[in-house]
Motif scaffolding. Structure first.
Motif, PDB file in Angstrom:
ATOM      1  N   PRO A   1      -9.991 -13.123  12.700  1.00 44.69           N
ATOM      2  CA  PRO A   1     -10.753 -12.677  13.865  1.00 44.69           C
ATOM      3  C   PRO A   1     -11.846 -13.657  14.274  1.00 44.69           C
ATOM      4  CG  PRO A   1     -11.478 -11.489  11.911  1.00 44.69           C
ATOM      5  CD  PRO A   1     -10.409 -12.463  11.478  1.00 44.69           C
ATOM      6  N   VAL A   2     -12.106 -13.699  15.571  1.00 43.91           N
ATOM      7  CA  VAL A   2     -13.211 -14.494  16.110  1.00 43.91           C
ATOM      8  C   VAL A   2     -13.706 -13.792  17.382  1.00 43.91           C
ATOM      9  CG1 VAL A   2     -11.698 -16.030  17.429  1.00 43.91           C
ATOM     10  CG2 VAL A   2     -13.969 -16.795  16.770  1.00 43.91           C
ATOM     11  N   THR A   3     -15.020 -13.746  17.529  1.00 46.03           N
ATOM     12  CA  THR A   3     -15.605 -13.108  18.703  1.00 46.03           C
ATOM     13  C   THR A   3     -16.096 -14.172  19.679  1.00 46.03           C
ATOM     14  OG1 THR A   3     -16.281 -11.165  17.435  1.00 46.03           O
ATOM     15  CG2 THR A   3     -17.420 -11.546  19.519  1.00 46.03           C
ATOM     16  N   LEU A   4     -15.711 -14.007  20.943  1.00 43.16           N
ATOM     17  CA  LEU A   4     -16.229 -14.826  22.038  1.00 43.16           C
ATOM     18  C   LEU A   4     -17.237 -13.973  22.782  1.00 43.16           C
ATOM     19  CD1 LEU A   4     -12.933 -16.241  23.606  1.00 43.16           C
ATOM     20  CD2 LEU A   4     -14.469 -17.377  22.009  1.00 43.16           C
ATOM     21  N   ARG A   5     -18.381 -14.577  23.111  1.00 43.46           N
ATOM     22  CA  ARG A   5     -19.359 -13.817  23.900  1.00 43.46           C
ATOM     23  C   ARG A   5     -20.144 -14.754  24.784  1.00 43.46           C
ATOM     24  NH1 ARG A   5     -21.305 -12.950  18.645  1.00 43.46           N
ATOM     25  NH2 ARG A   5     -20.571 -10.817  18.738  1.00 43.46           N
TER      26      ARG A   5
ATOM     27  N   VAL B   1      -9.895 -21.580  20.152  1.00 40.08           N
ATOM     28  CA  VAL B   1     -11.164 -21.045  20.657  1.00 40.08           C
ATOM     29  C   VAL B   1     -11.981 -22.154  21.309  1.00 40.08           C
ATOM     30  CG1 VAL B   1     -13.385 -20.073  19.917  1.00 40.08           C
ATOM     31  CG2 VAL B   1     -11.242 -19.069  19.101  1.00 40.08           C
ATOM     32  N   ARG B   2     -12.025 -23.317  20.689  1.00 39.60           N
ATOM     33  CA  ARG B   2     -12.762 -24.452  21.250  1.00 39.60           C
ATOM     34  C   ARG B   2     -12.213 -24.811  22.630  1.00 39.60           C
ATOM     35  NH1 ARG B   2     -11.799 -27.940  17.459  1.00 39.60           N
ATOM     36  NH2 ARG B   2     -13.012 -26.758  16.020  1.00 39.60           N
ATOM     37  N   GLN B   3     -10.887 -24.753  22.787  1.00 38.22           N
ATOM     38  CA  GLN B   3     -10.287 -25.041  24.095  1.00 38.22           C
ATOM     39  C   GLN B   3     -10.769 -24.038  25.150  1.00 38.22           C
ATOM     40  OE1 GLN B   3      -6.152 -24.966  23.002  1.00 38.22           O
ATOM     41  NE2 GLN B   3      -6.112 -27.144  22.468  1.00 38.22           N
ATOM     42  N   LEU B   4     -10.863 -22.773  24.773  1.00 39.38           N
ATOM     43  CA  LEU B   4     -11.377 -21.760  25.703  1.00 39.38           C
ATOM     44  C   LEU B   4     -12.842 -22.027  26.044  1.00 39.38           C
ATOM     45  CD1 LEU B   4      -9.807 -18.468  24.293  1.00 39.38           C
ATOM     46  CD2 LEU B   4      -9.310 -19.537  26.495  1.00 39.38           C
ATOM     47  N   LEU B   5     -13.634 -22.339  25.018  1.00 36.53           N
ATOM     48  CA  LEU B   5     -15.058 -22.616  25.250  1.00 36.53           C
ATOM     49  C   LEU B   5     -15.234 -23.824  26.181  1.00 36.53           C
ATOM     50  CD1 LEU B   5     -16.554 -22.105  21.673  1.00 36.53           C
ATOM     51  CD2 LEU B   5     -16.555 -20.487  23.580  1.00 36.53           C
ATOM     52  N   ASN B   6     -14.462 -24.859  25.952  1.00 36.42           N
ATOM     53  CA  ASN B   6     -14.550 -26.063  26.799  1.00 36.42           C
ATOM     54  C   ASN B   6     -14.124 -25.777  28.231  1.00 36.42           C
ATOM     55  OD1 ASN B   6     -15.485 -27.613  24.667  1.00 36.42           O
ATOM     56  ND2 ASN B   6     -13.459 -28.409  24.151  1.00 36.42           N
ATOM     57  N   ALA B   7     -13.123 -24.927  28.394  1.00 36.72           N
ATOM     58  CA  ALA B   7     -12.600 -24.631  29.727  1.00 36.72           C
ATOM     59  C   ALA B   7     -13.541 -23.757  30.558  1.00 36.72           C
ATOM     60  CB  ALA B   7     -11.237 -23.947  29.608  1.00 36.72           C
TER      61      ALA B   7
ATOM     62  N   GLU C   1      -9.113 -14.970  33.689  1.00 33.99           N
ATOM     63  CA  GLU C   1      -8.366 -16.154  33.259  1.00 33.99           C
ATOM     64  C   GLU C   1      -8.329 -16.247  31.730  1.00 33.99           C
ATOM     65  OE1 GLU C   1      -6.087 -19.628  33.310  1.00 33.99           O
ATOM     66  OE2 GLU C   1      -6.354 -18.011  34.758  1.00 33.99           O
ATOM     67  N   ILE C   2      -9.428 -15.926  31.079  1.00 33.60           N
ATOM     68  CA  ILE C   2      -9.438 -15.911  29.606  1.00 33.60           C
ATOM     69  C   ILE C   2      -8.423 -14.888  29.096  1.00 33.60           C
ATOM     70  CG2 ILE C   2     -10.809 -15.311  27.562  1.00 33.60           C
ATOM     71  CD1 ILE C   2     -13.259 -16.497  29.115  1.00 33.60           C
ATOM     72  N   LEU C   3      -8.440 -13.703  29.668  1.00 32.04           N
ATOM     73  CA  LEU C   3      -7.476 -12.663  29.266  1.00 32.04           C
ATOM     74  C   LEU C   3      -6.038 -13.128  29.505  1.00 32.04           C
ATOM     75  CD1 LEU C   3      -9.306  -9.492  30.614  1.00 32.04           C
ATOM     76  CD2 LEU C   3      -8.992 -10.143  28.218  1.00 32.04           C
ATOM     77  N   ARG C   4      -5.806 -13.795  30.646  1.00 31.37           N
ATOM     78  CA  ARG C   4      -4.455 -14.288  30.948  1.00 31.37           C
ATOM     79  C   ARG C   4      -4.013 -15.294  29.891  1.00 31.37           C
ATOM     80  NH1 ARG C   4      -1.887 -18.382  32.445  1.00 31.37           N
ATOM     81  NH2 ARG C   4      -3.710 -19.658  32.863  1.00 31.37           N
ATOM     82  N   ARG C   5      -4.907 -16.209  29.509  1.00 28.60           N
ATOM     83  CA  ARG C   5      -4.553 -17.218  28.510  1.00 28.60           C
ATOM     84  C   ARG C   5      -4.248 -16.583  27.157  1.00 28.60           C
ATOM     85  NH1 ARG C   5      -8.016 -22.726  29.495  1.00 28.60           N
ATOM     86  NH2 ARG C   5      -7.670 -22.836  31.738  1.00 28.60           N
ATOM     87  N   VAL C   6      -5.006 -15.566  26.788  1.00 26.76           N
ATOM     88  CA  VAL C   6      -4.736 -14.870  25.520  1.00 26.76           C
ATOM     89  C   VAL C   6      -3.376 -14.184  25.602  1.00 26.76           C
ATOM     90  CG1 VAL C   6      -5.465 -12.959  24.025  1.00 26.76           C
ATOM     91  CG2 VAL C   6      -7.165 -14.586  24.894  1.00 26.76           C
ATOM     92  N   GLU C   7      -3.134 -13.496  26.699  1.00 23.94           N
ATOM     93  CA  GLU C   7      -1.869 -12.779  26.875  1.00 23.94           C
ATOM     94  C   GLU C   7      -0.670 -13.723  26.905  1.00 23.94           C
ATOM     95  OE1 GLU C   7      -0.423 -10.868  30.739  1.00 23.94           O
ATOM     96  OE2 GLU C   7      -1.239  -9.184  29.597  1.00 23.94           O
ATOM     97  N   ASP C   8      -0.839 -14.903  27.483  1.00 26.20           N
ATOM     98  CA  ASP C   8       0.264 -15.861  27.606  1.00 26.20           C
ATOM     99  C   ASP C   8       0.512 -16.675  26.345  1.00 26.20           C
ATOM    100  OD1 ASP C   8       0.689 -15.017  30.173  1.00 26.20           O
ATOM    101  OD2 ASP C   8      -0.184 -16.787  31.139  1.00 26.20           O
TER     102      ASP C   8
END
Length: 130
Positions: free
Chosen positions: A65-69, A34-40, A79-86
């Motif tokens: 579970p964790v919520t991003l908002r 999650v931190r990697q997503l937040l930083n990106a 791009e976030i969705l792609r990273r989760v899917e990949d």
């Protein structure tokens, strides 16, 4: 034939569930992701971890579970969705919303990572489910 396909799908899903010695270590791995997503995706996103829960009827299998908002553009959201899917780990999107408030795009997404916690049973060790 159908039963063989079901077993193959079950085995493929099992292969995507990582193992952690403790639930705390699994939660730490999820927070790192999650931190990697937040930083990106900038400072307008935040995370809110939820309590981890063992899956009913599945001893040792946990949902983390964790919520991003926050504010993201449509390309950033994609791009976030792609990273989760990949992801090579089993992560699902439990809840998702993308709204506009005063013309500003806001996203809320609850991700759930699955982890096997504890040492593998002798049956799992023999079958290679680690």
């Amino acid at each position: 034939m159908r039963a063989d396909r079901a077993r193959a799908v079950d085995k493929a899903v099992d292969a995507e569930i990582p193992r952690a010695t403790t639930i705390g270590l699994g939660e730490a791995e999820v927070q790192t992701t999650v931190r990697q997503l937040l930083n990106a995706f900038g400072g307008k996103l935040s995370s809110d971890p939820k309590p981890s829960v063992q899956v009913a009827g599945q001893p040792g299998l946990w949902r983390i579970p964790v919520t991003l908002r926050g504010v993201v553009s449509q390309p950033q959201m994609m791009e976030i969705l792609r990273r989760v899917e990949d992801s090579d780990r089993l992560v699902v999107i439990d809840e998702f919303s993308f709204t506009f408030a005063r013309g500003v795009p806001n996203m809320s997404m609850t991700l759930v990572a699955y982890y096997r916690v504890g040492n593998p049973s002798p049956r799992e060790a023999r079958s290679g489910v680690l």
